[in-house]
Design a protein around this motif. Structure first.
Motif, PDB file in Angstrom:
ATOM      1  N   VAL A  44     -39.385  93.086 -58.354  1.00  0.00           N
ATOM      2  CA  VAL A  44     -40.257  92.037 -58.895  1.00  0.00           C
ATOM      3  C   VAL A  44     -41.032  92.664 -60.048  1.00  0.00           C
ATOM      4  O   VAL A  44     -41.812  93.579 -59.820  1.00  0.00           O
ATOM      5  N   PRO A  45     -40.794  92.234 -61.287  1.00  0.00           N
ATOM      6  CA  PRO A  45     -39.857  91.191 -61.714  1.00  0.00           C
ATOM      7  C   PRO A  45     -38.412  91.673 -61.624  1.00  0.00           C
ATOM      8  O   PRO A  45     -38.153  92.845 -61.330  1.00  0.00           O
ATOM      9  N   HIS A  75     -35.376  82.820 -64.688  1.00  0.00           N
ATOM     10  CA  HIS A  75     -35.912  82.625 -63.348  1.00  0.00           C
ATOM     11  C   HIS A  75     -34.924  81.806 -62.515  1.00  0.00           C
ATOM     12  O   HIS A  75     -33.994  81.189 -63.042  1.00  0.00           O
ATOM     13  N   VAL A 103     -42.544  81.984 -57.641  1.00  0.00           N
ATOM     14  CA  VAL A 103     -43.728  82.732 -57.208  1.00  0.00           C
ATOM     15  C   VAL A 103     -43.429  83.642 -56.023  1.00  0.00           C
ATOM     16  O   VAL A 103     -44.309  84.378 -55.572  1.00  0.00           O
ATOM     17  N   GLY A 121     -41.045  85.837 -56.495  1.00  0.00           N
ATOM     18  CA  GLY A 121     -40.540  87.028 -57.172  1.00  0.00           C
ATOM     19  C   GLY A 121     -39.354  86.830 -58.088  1.00  0.00           C
ATOM     20  O   GLY A 121     -38.936  87.786 -58.750  1.00  0.00           O
ATOM     21  N   SER A 164     -38.139  86.034 -61.132  1.00  0.00           N
ATOM     22  CA  SER A 164     -38.233  85.858 -62.580  1.00  0.00           C
ATOM     23  C   SER A 164     -38.046  87.206 -63.249  1.00  0.00           C
ATOM     24  O   SER A 164     -38.172  88.255 -62.620  1.00  0.00           O
ATOM     25  N   THR A 217     -46.937  88.355 -61.813  1.00  0.00           N
ATOM     26  CA  THR A 217     -46.589  87.329 -60.828  1.00  0.00           C
ATOM     27  C   THR A 217     -47.829  86.902 -60.074  1.00  0.00           C
ATOM     28  O   THR A 217     -48.664  87.739 -59.704  1.00  0.00           O
ATOM     29  N   GLN A 228     -44.563  86.209 -67.824  1.00  0.00           N
ATOM     30  CA  GLN A 228     -45.236  85.440 -66.776  1.00  0.00           C
ATOM     31  C   GLN A 228     -44.503  84.110 -66.662  1.00  0.00           C
ATOM     32  O   GLN A 228     -44.568  83.274 -67.553  1.00  0.00           O
ATOM     33  N   ASN A 278     -44.897  81.610 -64.567  1.00  0.00           N
ATOM     34  CA  ASN A 278     -45.541  80.461 -63.925  1.00  0.00           C
ATOM     35  C   ASN A 278     -46.901  80.097 -64.483  1.00  0.00           C
ATOM     36  O   ASN A 278     -47.248  78.930 -64.537  1.00  0.00           O
TER      37      ASN A 278
END
Length: 382
Positions: A98-99, A165, A178, A180, A182, A212, A278, A280
């Motif tokens: 993550v990412p 994503h 959300v 992880g 992406s 995240t 980012q 989200n």
């Protein structure tokens, strides 16, 4: 009698059933051949081995020749990760990190991704490349069940850093992101990066930061909950997500992932390209003690970069890039300059820079020493 695993899969599937049906229909329509396959037999193929963030795989800054087909392989992993000392998350990941790992190609290259969803996973997954054109960014062509794989190829027609994503449909989309799922793909101009005057500029290293926001539920005592698997975590996590207040905002998967012993490193004189994703929420990167010499805030390399930035803005669902040449040694903090999120929720990285100090840029003229505050107060009175 249904096994617990099957029941959880059905429960998660029912929660997203309408969207999954629509997505499956879109996928079926999208794969009906409407044109002859592209003949790319004359292009060179090169295979890149992905590496975990904050590192990036081997690549050239300037394209060595004409367009190539660049092959990547990623496995989707559903696994529990530790987000903080007291918090664990049933994560969904690309390649276990993550990412997800960064992919780097040049404008005009073809990205060919083999995506695998192992049979040990519980969920459907796919990948939406913001750098791609058509088919929901590839999402309509890559929706795979556990135990399936697919190969997607797209032409990288635009230069910049772009988010990718998972987007399997309906409420599964924000949950997977959300949790992880992406990452970033960087599409370099064939001639490499250029400054605000159109002059070629190079970097010495790339630092890849994925921010995240996590939404981890708490129990009645205030302790963070742990779950047996990703399916079991969904109902409670959804309730927290819908309040729009994250429990953690972190760089690279957990609080402290890029601080302390995990701090990033550089030397005075090195040019470091910070790539920040980012998927989200909006964020505001800031390098305490440094600047953005060149900042592609929107992440697109054919736009002239802004210069001498203190803080830059990255919109949710995008990636940005900033180049800085370190001029002083010391410990730098790279933060989301919503300082509540940086200090209290975890969005902080450190960069340890070695080299010689330059007093012309900054000098401590007087070291901290006691002074007579009472005398100052008395003399200041009329």
């Amino acid at each position: 009698m249904l096994s617990r695993r099957a029941a959880l899969m059905i429960g998660a599937g029912l929660a997203a059933a309408p969207a999954l049906v629509r997505n499956a229909q879109a996928q079926e329509e999208a794969i009906v051949p409407v044109a002859a396959p592209s003949d790319l037999s004359g292009l060179t193929r090169i295979k890149r081995e992905l590496v975990a963030p904050p590192q990036v795989h081997e690549h050239e800054q300037v394209a060595p020749g004409g367009p190539r087909i660049v092959e990547f392989e990623m496995r989707i992993q559903e696994k529990e990760i530790q987000v903080a000392d007291d918090a664990w998350l049933q994560a969904m990941t690309f390649n276990g990190s993550v990412p997800g790992p960064m992919m780097i190609v040049h404008e005009g290259d073809y990205v060919e991704l083999t995506l695998k969803n192992p049979p040990t996973n519980m969920m459907q997954h796919n990948i939406d490349f913001h750098a791609a054109t058509g088919g929901l960014g590839g999402g309509a062509l890559t929706l795979i069940n556990p135990g399936e794989m697919t190969v997607l190829r797209f032409k990288a027609t635009r230069a910049g850093v772009f988010t990718y994503h998972c987007a399997p449909g309906g409420p599964m989309i924000p949950w997977h992101v959300v949790s992880g799922m992406s990452g970033t793909i960087m599409v370099l101009p064939r001639e490499g990066l250029k400054d605000q005057f159109g002059k070629s500029v190079a970097y010495d290293k790339v630092v890849y930061i994925g921010e995240t926001d996590f939404y981890i539920p708490k129990d009645e005592t205030g302790a963070y909950k742990r779950f047996a698997d990703v399916g079991e975590s969904y109902p409670d996590t959804l309730e927290v997500m819908n309040r729009l207040i994250p429990s953690h905002v972190v760089f690279n998967g957990r609080v402290g992932a890029l601080t302390g012993d995990n701090a990033l490193t550089a030397r005075v004189g090195e040019r470091v390209l910070f790539v920040h994703n980012q998927a989200n929420r909006d964020t505001r990167p800031h390098l305490i003690g440094g600047h953005g010499d060149l900042v592609w805030e929107h992440g697109k390399f054919h736009n002239p970069p802004a210069v001498d930035q203190e803080t830059w803005f990255i919109r949710g669902g995008s990636s940005g890039a900033a180049l800085y040449r370190f001029l002083q040694p010391g410990l730098y903090a790279y933060v989301n300059h919503n300082l509540i999120e940086a200090v209290n929720l975890g969005a902080t990285a450190h960069v340890k820079v070695e080299g010689d100090w330059n007093n012309d840029l900054m000098e401590q003229v007087t070291a901290p020493t006691p002074y007579d505050a009472d005398l100052e107060l008395r003399t200041a009175l009329p």
